[in-house]
Write an enzyme that holds these catalytic residues in place. Structure first.
Site, short mmCIF file in Angstrom:
data_model
loop_
_atom_site.label_atom_id
_atom_site.label_comp_id
_atom_site.label_asym_id
_atom_site.label_seq_id
_atom_site.Cartn_x
_atom_site.Cartn_y
_atom_site.Cartn_z
N ASP A 183 0.81 -1.08 -0.10
CA ASP A 183 0.05 -0.06 0.05
C ASP A 183 0.93 1.31 0.00
OD1 ASP A 183 -2.72 0.77 0.36
OD2 ASP A 183 -1.85 2.16 1.71
N ASN A 191 -2.77 12.91 -3.98
CA ASN A 191 -3.40 13.03 -4.92
C ASN A 191 -4.20 14.27 -4.86
OD1 ASN A 191 -4.05 11.19 -7.29
ND2 ASN A 191 -5.18 9.68 -5.91
N ASP A 200 -2.36 9.41 -11.19
CA ASP A 200 -2.30 8.25 -12.04
C ASP A 200 -1.07 7.96 -12.61
OD1 ASP A 200 -5.16 7.95 -11.65
OD2 ASP A 200 -5.52 9.00 -13.49
N GLU A 226 -4.49 2.38 -4.28
CA GLU A 226 -3.04 2.59 -4.37
C GLU A 226 -2.65 1.18 -3.67
OE1 GLU A 226 -4.83 4.68 -0.69
OE2 GLU A 226 -5.55 4.43 -2.69
#
Length: 314
Positions: A183, A191, A200, A226
């Site tokens: 993770d 983000n 992305d 993620e």
């Protein structure tokens, strides 16, 4: 009555073949089938391209796959059914004979595609409701079914199927394998501060790094958001821990754009590792162990690797 029974059995056989086909295609297989089609290997070895007739055995090394998958790849590319290699080899010879017979009767070359369709529909009767599908569309659809649209890593559905296969194999043979759950740390913040486009791009770069670190036998998947998962066939816990640490270090060393906005100035990852043991009852139980290890890594400071071993996380 017999005719109706044969149709039902044929339909069941066809559905069975489709099911086998769906669970055996992977990225390498799809890429190889596209190569067979794009470079017209099938037309060459079948004699459709008269100026380039070659013995089909001659092309074995050119296809990019080891012997043992050659004829079943030809059949799969032609008609999208998956057969064992020996059966496919036998069928290929019969299809070539059938192509010659049809061509002689019609006074023209009917082509390998028409001959194959007629053979499986009217002679072997494996297809009851055949339809013509563009092979590139078929391969594109197959590829999308098992990969993540953004990163092109395998998707969660493919991971779960492969994981169940490895787990079942381990239960019956005792063959060890490991799984890593990964993770990205503070990715939501990354983000929020950099925008989803930059997020992305970071996910795509993460997958590229995972593929660079992992071996060709490992399966890299985007588990969701993620979070990523990596299947490590035949790897013991010690080897899996080394792989996980190499991944962690590679991600930490990579310079992601604008990662300095994060609390520790780096976009890094926490990883949880577990290895198959006889006392693990189900695949879900093994995933839960890897998740426990992952979140222990998160809770102990992030950017680290933890392993689940029995009742302990180390």
């Amino acid at each position: 009555m017999d005719s109706k029974k044969e149709k039902i059995e044929g339909r069941m056989k066809n559905e069975e073949i489709s099911s086998i086909e769906d669970t055996n295609l992977n990225i390498d297989a799809i890429s190889n089938l596209k190569k067979l089609t794009d470079q017209r290997f099938i037309e060459i070895v079948s004699g459709d391209i008269v100026d380039h007739i070659q013995n089909d055995e001659y092309l074995l090394d050119s296809i990019g796959k080891k012997p043992g998958t050659y004829y079943k790849d030809l059949i799969l590319a032609l008609i999208q059914i998956h057969l064992p290699e020996e059966e496919a080899k036998s069928d290929w010879k019969e299809i070539l004979k059938h192509k010659y017979t049809m061509s002689e009767s019609l006074g023209r070359n009917v082509g390998i595609h028409v001959a194959t369709l007629d053979y499986y529909t009217n002679i072997k009767k494996l297809l009851t409701t055949p339809k013509i599908v563009n092979v590139h569309e078929y391969m594109d659809t197959a590829s999308r079914a098992i990969t993540d649209d953004l990163t092109k890593a395998y998707n969660r559905h493919f991971f779960e199927d492969e994981f169940k296969k490895l787990f079942t194999q381990a239960k019956s043979t005792g063959k060890v394998f490991s799984v890593i759950m990964l993770d990205l740390d503070h990715f939501k913040l990354f983000n929020d501060l950099n925008g989803h486009i930059q997020g992305d791009i970071a996910l795509i770069e993460v997958v590229r790094i995972l593929h660079a670190v992992c071996s060709k036998d490992d399966t890299v998947c985007r588990y969701g958001g993620e979070e990523f998962s990596i299947l490590l066939p035949s790897q013991s816990l010690n080897l899996a821990l080394k792989t996980a640490e190499n991944i962690r270090q590679a991600l930490y060393d990579y310079r992601f754009v604008n990662e300095q906005v994060l609390p520790n100035g780096r976009l890094c990852a926490s990883l949880g590792v577990t290895t198959y043991r006889e006392d693990i009852a189900t695949p879900q139980e093994m995933i839960e162990e890897a998740d426990v290890a992952l979140y222990r890594a998160k809770n102990s400071g992030r950017n680290r690797v933890k392993a689940f071993l029995g009742e302990q996380v180390i």
